[in-house]
Design a protein around this motif. Structure first.
Motif, PDB file in Angstrom:
ATOM      1  N   GLU A   1     -27.937  11.880  -4.155  1.00 53.42           N
ATOM      2  CA  GLU A   1     -26.643  11.977  -3.477  1.00 53.42           C
ATOM      3  C   GLU A   1     -26.419  10.863  -2.467  1.00 53.42           C
ATOM      4  OE1 GLU A   1     -26.288  15.505  -1.202  1.00 53.42           O
ATOM      5  OE2 GLU A   1     -28.298  15.419  -0.372  1.00 53.42           O
TER       6      GLU A   1
ATOM      7  N   VAL B   1     -24.811   7.428  -4.147  1.00 49.51           N
ATOM      8  CA  VAL B   1     -23.599   7.447  -4.974  1.00 49.51           C
ATOM      9  C   VAL B   1     -22.876   6.106  -4.887  1.00 49.51           C
ATOM     10  CG1 VAL B   1     -21.332   8.509  -5.279  1.00 49.51           C
ATOM     11  CG2 VAL B   1     -23.335   9.936  -4.879  1.00 49.51           C
TER      12      VAL B   1
ATOM     13  N   PRO C   1     -24.638  19.253  -8.942  1.00 55.06           N
ATOM     14  CA  PRO C   1     -23.608  18.617  -8.103  1.00 55.06           C
ATOM     15  C   PRO C   1     -23.406  17.133  -8.365  1.00 55.06           C
ATOM     16  CG  PRO C   1     -24.885  20.149  -6.798  1.00 55.06           C
ATOM     17  CD  PRO C   1     -25.543  20.106  -8.142  1.00 55.06           C
ATOM     18  N   GLN C   2     -24.526  16.363  -8.501  1.00 56.36           N
ATOM     19  CA  GLN C   2     -24.335  14.939  -8.746  1.00 56.36           C
ATOM     20  C   GLN C   2     -23.850  14.659 -10.170  1.00 56.36           C
ATOM     21  OE1 GLN C   2     -26.878  15.723  -6.289  1.00 56.36           O
ATOM     22  NE2 GLN C   2     -25.050  15.157  -5.136  1.00 56.36           N
TER      23      GLN C   2
ATOM     24  N   GLU D   1     -20.213  14.834  -9.631  1.00 59.15           N
ATOM     25  CA  GLU D   1     -19.719  13.682  -8.881  1.00 59.15           C
ATOM     26  C   GLU D   1     -19.719  12.428  -9.741  1.00 59.15           C
ATOM     27  OE1 GLU D   1     -19.804  12.434  -4.252  1.00 59.15           O
ATOM     28  OE2 GLU D   1     -21.713  12.997  -5.126  1.00 59.15           O
TER      29      GLU D   1
ATOM     30  N   THR E   1     -12.913  18.219  -2.867  1.00 58.64           N
ATOM     31  CA  THR E   1     -14.348  18.476  -3.003  1.00 58.64           C
ATOM     32  C   THR E   1     -14.549  19.854  -3.616  1.00 58.64           C
ATOM     33  OG1 THR E   1     -14.389  19.315  -0.722  1.00 58.64           O
ATOM     34  CG2 THR E   1     -14.988  17.010  -1.062  1.00 58.64           C
TER      35      THR E   1
ATOM     36  N   ARG F   1     -14.119   7.866  -1.176  1.00 61.22           N
ATOM     37  CA  ARG F   1     -15.008   8.948  -0.746  1.00 61.22           C
ATOM     38  C   ARG F   1     -14.588   9.384   0.653  1.00 61.22           C
ATOM     39  NH1 ARG F   1     -21.098   8.048  -1.294  1.00 61.22           N
ATOM     40  NH2 ARG F   1     -20.824   6.003  -0.310  1.00 61.22           N
ATOM     41  N   SER F   2     -14.736  10.658   0.927  1.00 64.55           N
ATOM     42  CA  SER F   2     -14.358  11.190   2.237  1.00 64.55           C
ATOM     43  C   SER F   2     -15.141  10.473   3.326  1.00 64.55           C
ATOM     44  CB  SER F   2     -14.593  12.693   2.291  1.00 64.55           C
ATOM     45  OG  SER F   2     -15.922  13.005   1.885  1.00 64.55           O
TER      46      SER F   2
ATOM     47  N   HIS G   1     -18.292  12.178   0.288  1.00 61.09           N
ATOM     48  CA  HIS G   1     -18.257  12.782  -1.042  1.00 61.09           C
ATOM     49  C   HIS G   1     -17.107  12.150  -1.818  1.00 61.09           C
ATOM     50  CE1 HIS G   1     -17.931  15.781  -4.260  1.00 61.09           C
ATOM     51  NE2 HIS G   1     -19.115  16.231  -3.883  1.00 61.09           N
TER      52      HIS G   1
ATOM     53  N   VAL H   1     -13.873  11.926  -3.495  1.00 62.14           N
ATOM     54  CA  VAL H   1     -12.704  12.805  -3.421  1.00 62.14           C
ATOM     55  C   VAL H   1     -11.532  12.308  -4.251  1.00 62.14           C
ATOM     56  CG1 VAL H   1     -13.282  13.751  -1.160  1.00 62.14           C
ATOM     57  CG2 VAL H   1     -11.906  11.657  -1.306  1.00 62.14           C
TER      58      VAL H   1
END
Length: 647
Positions: free
Chosen positions: A73, A76, A101-102, A105, A289, A351-352, A357, A359
């Motif tokens: 993570e 990324v 999760p990844q 993403e 997200t 990404r946020s 993350h 987004v």
């Protein structure tokens, strides 16, 4: 065939994606025989931190470059950089772990960057039974059903036992054959993902060539700094070549630059082809997200990933839109804290700001727009044309918004299309009579405008001159640049020169010695008469004893009859021409030659009109008016059907 000739053959790049420890690097090694984990820290920690590279030979003998990207993570950002230039994604999902999760993403990144094709490797199948592997394959297909990769092959494999590797190679080959190489532009663009020094060679960079050809000896520009250097040598898959074409994983040895001058995140470009910017209009997709319905507020700070570069920026939604919800698309302007060498059609990811993350992301529509989020109907038409890929409509929309005559280069910058494409579409507008070319006096600076725009700007010049003369009655005229600043302050020098030339041709302005005057303002009128007189005098002198008749004379001089006759009166008073009648005028020296010829012929006695015509070397159309004029001025007289000199 030489290596350079092969440079034109498209090549594809395979990129891995997937959650940490789902076997991406191990699978790449099993497929290619190359261990992409090249750093000691990667060996120690068992994860891929930086991008790894390899070459995959497919069953039909063709080769693909392979980019192995991190799954952790925290990495990324490197994953996004690795996905730059990928044509086929190899999404690795461990059979004993499933979608993580990844995985989600990375899949979002693949979609946002519009990676065209995907193959799923269901890894570690030696750790589960066949029934579980089949169940997990169905789970994956279900997840992909709502994505562009709904038809992706899902292939169970084991890097440890070798099971399924041949089937996976065949699936990758199938996907490669179904994938068209992106980036057909001839302009070189290469995002740098590594920069290092080799003893005895100097600085070497690597990256996936987005477009164009990188050849030994070519000059390139390092963006955004603008530093120029030359390519000393080129390697593709570790082998020296004369040149590399779009799609190749490429290593370039650069001349006389250090690793401080070219770093990961920079671009190599054809010199002068890209102008970096810190604000650009985009078509944005907001994903949000997982498990969070938080909206994206206009003005939000984000991490902007473009090519192999990531920087901080803000997302400003267009037309007063306050926010967007997950799953929503919107037009926006992104403003970054660093210049980026973006171009029309480039993909990006946001990404946020914190926590970080993925987004959203999207595509660049305008690389050099006005710094505003308030757009008019013309802006909307242009953005919609760019969004739909309608290049003709994009050029029409940009041309319609142009305040002044524009060049193909200016339309190219406004739309992001190549200058050649912009020129082609402008030519189509001319052919359809929706535009016209105008001369700037510089053949390399052809401009395009409309009849209405040209008339409007010419009238503005005329009004400015009248205002100037009213305020400065004793002045001969206004300086050309001062007039430009008054009437067309934002126009290029070429555009103003073209409009001024049109105003002069239509009798709305005159210029002498760098000063511009109105033709009805004393000095301006005299200047105009003298200029027109000189035009006519030059034509008549060149024509000699066979001048054009009035209508043709005026056409050649590009003068209205009223202007022309006024100028002819000036020439006649100055003794520079001889008026035979209202339709025929001679240069004075040429007419003197004709009088001499007549005098010599008549010295031996009276002669007929035909004999005199032949003596002057004229056609009857010219000779008869001349003879009648000589009679009228008392130089000759008629005696029956003959003429004689007046003593």
């Amino acid at each position: 065939m030489s290596e350079h000739a092969n440079a034109a053959v498209p090549n594809l790049v395979l990129g891995t994606a997937g959650h940490i420890d789902h076997g991406k690097s191990t699978l790449v090694q099993a497929l290619t025989g190359t261990d992409p984990d090249r750093l000691a820290e990667e060996k120690q920690r068992g994860i891929t931190i930086e991008l790894g590279f390899a070459q995959l030979v497919l069953p039909d003998g063709t080769a693909m470059g392979v980019v192995d990207v991190p799954g952790h993570e925290k990495f990324v950002r490197q994953m996004i950089a690795g996905s730059t230039g990928i044509d086929v994604a190899l999404l690795c999902i461990a059979a004993d772990d499933g979608i993580m999760p990844q995985t989600e993403e990375h899949l979002a990144v693949l979609e946002l960057l519009a990676i065209p094709t995907c193959v799923v490797a269901l890894t570690k199948c030696d750790l589960v039974d066949d029934e579980w592997a089949a169940f997990m394959a169905d789970e994956v297909r279900g997840r992909l059903a709502a994505t562009p990769y709904a038809n992706a092959d899902v292939v169970p494999v084991s890097s440890r036992t070798g099971a399924g590797l041949d089937e996976l190679r065949a699936a990758i080959q199938k996907a490669a054959h179904a994938t068209a190489r992106r980036g057909a532009s001839s302009t070189l663009r290469l995002p740098v993902d590594r920069s290092f020094t080799i003893k005895g060679a100097g600085t070497v960079i690597t990256g996936t060539l987005w477009s164009g050809i990188a050849a030994v000896g070519d000059e390139v520009e390092i963006m955004p700094a603008g530093t120029r250097t030359r390519i000393r040598s080129v390697q593709v898959h570790g082998k020296p070549v004369d040149a590399a074409a779009a799609g190749h994983r490429t290593a370039l040895n650069l001349n006389a630059v250090s690793t401080e001058q070219v770093r990961p995140g920079d671009f190599l470009c054809m010199p002068g082809s890209v102008v970096p910017t810190d604000h650009f209009d985009v078509d944005l997709t907001y994903l949000g997200t997982p498990g969070n319905d938080k909206q994206l507020e206009s003005g939000s700070r984000v991490h902007v990933a473009h090519g192999t570069k990531e920087c901080i920026g803000r997302v400003l939604l267009m037309d007063g839109l306050p926010s967007i919800v997950p799953g929503q698309k919107a037009a926006a302007q992104i403003r970054t804290e660093e210049d980026l060498p973006v171009s029309y059609g480039d993909r990006f990811v946001i990404r946020s700001y914190s926590p970080v993350h993925v987004v959203g992301g999207g595509v660049v529509l305008r690389a050099h727009p006005r710094r505003t989020t308030t757009i008019n109907e013309g802006d909307k038409a242009l953005l919609e044309a760019l969004r739909s890929g309608d290049e003709a409509a994009a050029v029409q929309a940009a041309f319609a918004q142009a305040e002044y005559p524009v060049s193909a280069g200016e339309i190219s910058q406004a739309t992001g299309l190549s200058a050649a494409r912009a020129a082609k579409e402008l030519a189509a507008l001319v052919e359809a009579r929706n535009a016209q070319r105008i001369s700037t006096g510089n053949t390399s600076a052809e401009l395009f405008t409309t009849k209405r725009q040209l008339q409007k700007l010419s009238k503005a010049i005329e009004n400015a001159l009248l205002k100037f003369h009213a305020a400065n009655p004793a002045a001969t005229g206004i300086a050309k640049d001062a007039l430009r600043q008054s009437v067309m302050p934002k126009a290029s020098a070429e555009a103003f020169a073209a409009v001024l030339a049109s105003a002069q041709a239509s009798g709305q302005a005159v210029m002498r010695d760098g000063l511009v005057s109105h033709p009805q303002a004393g000095a301006g009128a005299r200047v105009l008469e003298e200029q027109n007189a000189q035009k006519l005098s030059d034509i008549l002198r060149e024509a000699g004893v066979k001048p054009p008749f009035a209508a043709d004379l005026f056409t050649q001089a590009d003068l209205a009859p009223k202007q022309a006759y006024k100028a002819l009166v000036v020439l006649e008073k100055q003794g520079r021409i001889e008026k035979v009648n209202d339709d025929l005028f001679f240069d004075s020296q040429a007419f003197a030659t004709l009088k001499t010829a007549v005098a010599e012929q008549l010295a031996g006695g009276p002669a007929s009109a035909t004999e005199l015509k032949d003596a002057m070397g004229l056609s009857r159309k010219h000779a008869i008016p001349v003879l009648e004029h000589l009679d009228g001025t008392g130089f000759t007289r008629r005696v029956g059907d003959a003429r004689e000199l007046v003593k």
